[in-house]
Design a protein around this motif. Structure first.
Motif, short mmCIF file in Angstrom:
data_model
loop_
_atom_site.label_atom_id
_atom_site.label_comp_id
_atom_site.label_asym_id
_atom_site.label_seq_id
_atom_site.Cartn_x
_atom_site.Cartn_y
_atom_site.Cartn_z
N PHE A 106 -15.07 15.74 -5.56
CA PHE A 106 -14.07 14.69 -5.29
C PHE A 106 -13.86 14.49 -3.79
O PHE A 106 -13.82 15.44 -3.01
N GLU A 107 -13.72 13.20 -3.39
CA GLU A 107 -13.39 12.87 -2.01
C GLU A 107 -12.38 11.73 -1.98
O GLU A 107 -12.54 10.74 -2.70
N PHE A 108 -11.36 11.89 -1.16
CA PHE A 108 -10.45 10.78 -0.88
C PHE A 108 -11.10 9.89 0.17
O PHE A 108 -11.77 10.38 1.10
N HIS A 109 -10.90 8.61 0.04
CA HIS A 109 -11.36 7.68 1.07
C HIS A 109 -10.22 6.69 1.32
O HIS A 109 -10.28 5.53 0.91
N PRO A 110 -9.16 7.13 2.00
CA PRO A 110 -8.06 6.21 2.29
C PRO A 110 -8.48 5.21 3.34
O PRO A 110 -9.23 5.53 4.27
N ASN A 111 -8.04 4.00 3.18
CA ASN A 111 -8.43 2.94 4.10
C ASN A 111 -7.30 2.70 5.10
O ASN A 111 -6.36 1.98 4.81
N ASN A 112 -7.40 3.33 6.25
CA ASN A 112 -6.35 3.21 7.25
C ASN A 112 -6.45 1.92 8.06
O ASN A 112 -5.56 1.59 8.80
N THR A 119 -27.40 15.30 -6.75
CA THR A 119 -26.08 15.40 -6.11
C THR A 119 -25.19 14.27 -6.61
O THR A 119 -25.60 13.11 -6.61
N LEU A 120 -23.99 14.64 -7.03
CA LEU A 120 -23.04 13.66 -7.56
C LEU A 120 -21.74 13.76 -6.77
O LEU A 120 -21.23 14.86 -6.52
N THR A 121 -21.20 12.61 -6.36
CA THR A 121 -19.95 12.58 -5.60
C THR A 121 -19.01 11.55 -6.22
O THR A 121 -19.45 10.46 -6.60
N PHE A 122 -17.73 11.91 -6.32
CA PHE A 122 -16.70 10.99 -6.80
C PHE A 122 -15.81 10.64 -5.61
O PHE A 122 -15.25 11.52 -4.96
N GLN A 123 -15.68 9.36 -5.35
CA GLN A 123 -14.89 8.93 -4.19
C GLN A 123 -13.81 7.94 -4.62
O GLN A 123 -14.11 6.94 -5.29
N LEU A 124 -12.58 8.24 -4.25
CA LEU A 124 -11.46 7.32 -4.51
C LEU A 124 -11.21 6.52 -3.24
O LEU A 124 -10.78 7.06 -2.22
N TYR A 125 -11.52 5.23 -3.31
CA TYR A 125 -11.36 4.34 -2.16
C TYR A 125 -10.07 3.55 -2.38
O TYR A 125 -9.96 2.79 -3.33
N THR A 126 -9.09 3.76 -1.51
CA THR A 126 -7.80 3.10 -1.69
C THR A 126 -7.29 2.55 -0.36
O THR A 126 -7.63 3.06 0.71
N ASN A 127 -6.51 1.48 -0.44
CA ASN A 127 -5.92 0.94 0.78
C ASN A 127 -4.59 1.63 1.10
O ASN A 127 -3.88 1.23 2.02
N LYS A 128 -4.27 2.69 0.35
CA LYS A 128 -3.07 3.48 0.64
C LYS A 128 -3.41 4.61 1.61
O LYS A 128 -4.57 4.97 1.79
N SER A 129 -2.37 5.20 2.19
CA SER A 129 -2.52 6.37 3.04
C SER A 129 -2.20 7.61 2.21
O SER A 129 -1.64 7.53 1.12
N PRO A 188 0.78 -1.23 0.00
CA PRO A 188 0.00 0.00 0.00
C PRO A 188 0.82 1.29 0.00
O PRO A 188 0.73 2.09 -0.92
N GLY A 189 1.65 1.53 1.01
CA GLY A 189 2.42 2.77 1.06
C GLY A 189 1.52 3.99 1.06
O GLY A 189 0.46 4.00 1.68
N ASN A 190 1.93 5.03 0.32
CA ASN A 190 1.20 6.28 0.27
C ASN A 190 0.73 6.60 -1.14
O ASN A 190 1.33 6.17 -2.13
N VAL A 191 -0.35 7.36 -1.23
CA VAL A 191 -0.76 7.96 -2.50
C VAL A 191 0.18 9.14 -2.75
O VAL A 191 0.28 10.04 -1.92
N THR A 192 0.88 9.13 -3.88
CA THR A 192 1.84 10.19 -4.20
C THR A 192 1.27 11.09 -5.29
O THR A 192 0.23 10.79 -5.90
N ASP A 193 1.96 12.20 -5.55
CA ASP A 193 1.51 13.14 -6.57
C ASP A 193 1.45 12.51 -7.96
O ASP A 193 0.68 12.94 -8.82
N ARG A 194 2.30 11.50 -8.20
CA ARG A 194 2.31 10.85 -9.51
C ARG A 194 1.92 9.39 -9.41
O ARG A 194 2.41 8.53 -10.14
N ASP A 195 1.00 9.15 -8.52
CA ASP A 195 0.44 7.81 -8.35
C ASP A 195 -0.44 7.50 -9.55
O ASP A 195 -1.41 8.20 -9.83
N ILE A 196 -0.12 6.42 -10.26
CA ILE A 196 -0.86 6.11 -11.48
C ILE A 196 -2.33 5.79 -11.18
O ILE A 196 -3.22 6.11 -11.99
N ASP A 197 -2.61 5.21 -10.02
CA ASP A 197 -4.00 4.93 -9.66
C ASP A 197 -4.80 6.21 -9.51
O ASP A 197 -5.97 6.28 -9.90
N LEU A 198 -4.18 7.22 -8.94
CA LEU A 198 -4.85 8.51 -8.76
C LEU A 198 -5.17 9.14 -10.10
O LEU A 198 -6.31 9.57 -10.36
N TRP A 199 -4.19 9.22 -10.98
CA TRP A 199 -4.41 9.87 -12.29
C TRP A 199 -5.34 9.05 -13.17
O TRP A 199 -6.16 9.62 -13.91
#
Length: 404
Positions: A177-183, A98-108, A69-80
């Motif tokens: 947009f919303e981040f949803h990191p899975n801590n 109402t529309l919401t975009f949520q990125l659910y990731t197991n990264k921090s 997992p590690g961290n979501v970085t500025d050039r994380d391919i999953d993010l882009w």
């Protein structure tokens, strides 16, 4: 398949499993009027319908899983890639309030510039747009200097597409947009949702497995039938049996043996009398000693308190308790008929002897809750309760004498 291909296949499989578990977490969170879809509008979507059947809320969830997992970085391919996918999805989405975009990731989330801006996207729209264009420019410059035989940066096409989108298109996504990191692990999150529903800790693991199994079976059936995996609140709670699973899990198996500890740890008051009770009159009438009558009274009193505690804990329902008492009545009735088959009421000595025999046999007759035999003192307490109502008795003519 070589080693590298095997690792890639394993990662893909794990990603799909992670997506399924996120779906299950969202299923447990569903509210009435909501629908949960899998790989329809997005990896997962939650749709809330208004009273006029229009879509009130639409939540699109991109699920990204990494083995390390590690961290979501500025050039994380999953993010882009996620942003790229959403920009492509928008034109084909159904109308909604109402529309919401949520990125659910197991990264921090780390503290790099782009990631930091995306933690509060509505306040940082212009800075986000500037960073996107700058990132595209930097990557494009590096790519332009590569030799023909060098591999392209896999991130380049996603960043370029995002950068080429209009400000309006980008603002539309990032304002929603919303981040949803899975801590925590997804298994832990599912367990937490079940605990929130008052599932006892000792039953969490089995309950989680039941819910996962119900979903996997439903998903498999839908795919085999060529249907989309779309589950409503009612489907999940009724058809897939979630309500039944929860009810079963909340009902801890009744530990009847605990009554033995309760009975023998009870500190009797110096003066304890049940002299005004119906069962006292019945037992005194057939010659049972005062000490034994008190013993029976204590059993009755503690048995009722114990059964009430089981009902409060959800371990033994009122219906099950009624069923137990009906069985006790049936067992007593057989013994009473046998004891008094040849009894003559005008022969008081023989009648009393038969009555004592009926009482003794009943006290020795164990009760069962299902396949579980109750402790002797608990069984006696239930019989004495019936005598106290009075629903049962020991004399042949007990009804005319004590049932008023």
């Amino acid at each position: 398949m070589n080693h590298s291909e095997k690792i890639a296949a394993d990662k893909t499989s794990l990603g799909f499993e992670f997506q399924d578990f996120v779906y299950i977490e969202k299923l447990i969170e569903l509210r009435p009027g909501q629908t949960l879809g899998l790989e329809l509008h997005d990896d997962i979507h939650v749709e809330t319908v208004a009273e006029d059947a229009s879509i009130k809320e639409l939540l699109l969830i991109q699920v990204k899983h990494s083995v390390d997992p590690g961290n979501v970085t500025d050039r994380d391919i999953d993010l882009w890639k996620t942003i790229y996918n959403w920009l492509k999805l928008v034109p084909g989405l159904p109308p909604c309030q109402t529309l919401t975009f949520q990125l659910y990731t197991n990264k921090s989330l780390n503290n790099q510039k782009f990631v930091s801006l995306l933690k509060a996207p509505r306040e940082n729209i212009q800075a986000i747009l500037d960073h996107i264009r700058t990132t595209d420019k930097e990557i494009s410059e590096v790519e332009s200097k590569k030799r023909v035989d060098e591999s392209p940066n896999p991130l380049a096409k996603y960043v370029n597409y995002v950068s080429q989108s209009t400000d309006e298109e980008l603002e539309f996504v990032f304002k929603r947009f919303e981040f949803h990191p899975n801590n925590a692990s997804i298994i832990t999150k599912i367990s937490s949702e079940l605990r929130r529903l008052s599932i006892p800790p000792s039953r969490i693991e089995d309950t989680r497995k039941h819910v996962i199994g119900a979903f996997k079976e439903s998903k498999f059936s839908k795919i085999i039938e060529g249907k989309k995996v779309v589950i409503t609140f009612d489907d999940f709670h009724t058809e897939m049996g979630f309500d039944r699973i929860v009810r079963s899990a909340r009902a801890e198996p009744a530990d009847f043996d605990r009554f033995v500890d309760i009975y023998y740890s009870y500190q009797r008051p110096d003066e304890l009398s049940f002299s005004t009770s119906n069962f006292h009159h019945q037992l005194k009438d057939i010659g049972i000693s005062d000490d034994e009558i008190v013993d029976r009274g204590v059993e009755m009193m503690l048995a009722e308190q114990f059964m009430e505690s089981l009902r409060d804990a959800g371990s033994f329902s009122a219906t099950e308790n009624t069923r137990l008492e009906n069985r006790a009545f049936s067992d007593w009735q057989l013994l009473h008929n046998q004891s008094h088959r040849n009894t003559k009421e005008d022969d008081e000595a023989a009648h009393q002897q038969a009555s004592q025999g009926c009482y003794d046999q009943t006290m020795r007759s164990p009760l069962k809750a299902g396949d579980i035999e109750l402790p002797r003192n608990l069984s006696c307490g239930k019989y004495i309760k019936l005598s106290n109502l009075p629903r049962i008795g020991w004399r042949k003519n007990w009804q005319s004498r004590f049932k008023k």
